[in-house]
Design an enzyme around this catalytic site. Structure first.
Site, PDB file in Angstrom:
ATOM      1  N   ASP A  70       3.870 -13.399 -12.001  1.00 11.05           N
ATOM      2  CA  ASP A  70       2.917 -12.933 -13.023  1.00 11.05           C
ATOM      3  C   ASP A  70       1.633 -12.438 -12.359  1.00 11.05           C
ATOM      4  O   ASP A  70       1.294 -12.842 -11.242  1.00 11.05           O
ATOM      5  CB  ASP A  70       2.624 -14.027 -14.058  1.00 11.05           C
ATOM      6  N   GLU A 134       1.461 -18.741 -13.335  1.00 14.25           N
ATOM      7  CA  GLU A 134       0.478 -19.283 -12.392  1.00 14.25           C
ATOM      8  C   GLU A 134      -0.923 -18.876 -12.791  1.00 14.25           C
ATOM      9  O   GLU A 134      -1.854 -19.669 -12.719  1.00 14.25           O
ATOM     10  CB  GLU A 134       0.776 -18.789 -10.967  1.00 14.25           C
ATOM     11  N   HIS A 347      -7.572  -9.724  -8.513  1.00 14.92           N
ATOM     12  CA  HIS A 347      -8.056  -9.783  -9.896  1.00 14.92           C
ATOM     13  C   HIS A 347      -9.042  -8.652 -10.215  1.00 14.92           C
ATOM     14  O   HIS A 347      -9.683  -8.661 -11.254  1.00 14.92           O
ATOM     15  CB  HIS A 347      -8.699 -11.147 -10.219  1.00 14.92           C
TER      16      HIS A 347
HETATM   17 ZN   LIG Z   1      -2.045 -15.852  -7.067  1.00 17.44          ZN
END
Ligand SMILES: [Zn+2]
Length: 376
Positions: A70, A134, A347
């Site tokens: 994910d 996760e 991210h």
């Molecule tokens: Zn990670």
């Protein structure tokens, strides 16, 4: 012509898998792993795709790679230079969500195993422990895989977590542990009343202030080797009705604790309770993540040596950052270390990884698998 790891990373990134979706990543992985002799065991839980892929070895011992398919959401797609699931390769850079965190590393581990199998290298038993949960709450992911393996007696002897551990160059940093997280909601009780008649009331703020001061001043003792000290931060406080002439009947506080393995949850809980013992307090503890640390010894030395052989780099054994799924494996008594790509764009918009990094990480993983032995 991109190498095997890059090809696999491209295919994984093109499968959209924002948490908790797997997006078909693991079926694709199975199509690569089955011909190498891996058997897939599904441990799907609550709609989460969890899989254990196992290849029985010619040598004793079991080494695992743990990771997640994910990825975090992309944010506004128009802000990306290259569409986040297009996996464009431009000037030696692979662009896309998950390039560093952590489809790149998954691709490298598969490429490393494929390379070793093609050379008929005798290998230990190899597992891939892969979840699609996760980046979210991690409630139905790796922890379920570990529970399953504990029940079956199939836990590995050691595990590499593919989280992007590196700073400037692949191999410059591994994480051998992480701090734990405890969050506490505290309500200090008193008795509401008129501020002109304090004899008929009990001021909750007056009771909370010294208790919170005691909490902030707790000496948590020596930190475990390689870890920063335990940090206890009171992050929110509220009390009172808003009226100037009402003595508050209760005061609420929120406390965030990042602890090193030199402290335990039970010890921290007892110390907070003791600091509040002279007032009526409701304490609600949430042990969000357990601290873990893999001691110096064979497994970390193996990783350092493999990095040294593949890159010439002296790796740093670090414990920084938030938390990771490594905690679930460490809690089962397994030595764990995080080793993945660099983490400069995780991210972020325009997440990317250098293709050359994937080749280097594949070489490191290959060396680790090839030299792995079981040690007491
Ligand atoms: Zn990670």
């Amino acid at each position: 012509m991109p190498d095997i790891a890059t090809n696999i990373a491209v295919k994984l990134i093109q499968r959209e898998s924002v948490t908790p979706e797997d997006g078909g990543c693991q079926n694709y992985m199975e199509s690569l792993l089955a011909p190498l002799g891996f058997v897939r065991t599904a441990v799907d839980t609550a709609g989460i795709t969890n899989s254990i892929y196992t290849r029985g070895g010619e040598l004793p011992g079991t080494i695992a790679f743990a990771g997640h398919t994910d990825v975090v959401p992309t944010g506004p797609v128009e802000q990306w230079q290259h569409a986040p699931f297009s996996a464009s390769i431009i000037d030696g850079i692979l662009h896309g969500r998950g390039a560093q965190d952590m489809k790149g590393a998954i691709a490298c581990w598969i490429a490393a195993v494929a390379g070793l199998c093609a050379d008929y290298t005798p290998l230990p038993t190899i597992q891939l422990l892969i979840t699609s949960d996760e980046e979210g709450d991690s409630i139905d992911g790796t922890i379920r895989i570990v529970e399953y393996m504990q029940a079956k007696g199939s836990l590995p002897d050691a595990a590499i977590i593919g989280e992007p551990s590196c700073d400037k160059l692949v191999g410059d940093t591994i994480r051998r542990g992480r701090r734990g997280v405890i969050q506490v909601r505290a309500t200090i009780h008193g008795k509401q009343g008129h501020s002109a008649y304090p004899q008929d009331a009990d001021n909750a703020i007056h009771r909370a202030a010294p208790a919170l001061t005691r909490i902030a001043a707790i000496d948590w003792g020596e930190a475990a080797a390689g870890f920063p000290g335990t940090s206890c931060q009171i992050t929110n406080i509220s009390g009172g009705t808003g009226a100037s002439n009402v003595i508050p009947g209760h005061c609420d506080a929120f406390i965030d604790i990042r602890y090193n393995p030199g402290n335990s949850f039970e010890q921290i809980k007892a110390m907070i309770e003791s600091a509040c013992s002279d007032c009526e307090t409701t304490l609600d503890f949430d042990h969000v993540a357990t601290a873990f640390s893999t001691p110096d010894g064979y497994f970390l030395d193996l990783i350092s040596d493999s990095i040294q052989r593949a890159t010439g780099i002296d790796t740093l054994r670090d414990t920084g950052g938030g938390t990771s799924d490594g905690r679930f494996l460490a809690a089962a008594g397994i030595p764990v270390a995080e080793l993945g790509t660099t983490n400069s764009t995780i991210h972020q918009v325009d997440e990317q990884v250098a293709v050359s990094e994937l080749a280097t990480l594949t070489a490191i993983y290959s060396d680790i698998i090839k030299h792995f032995e079981v040690r007491a």
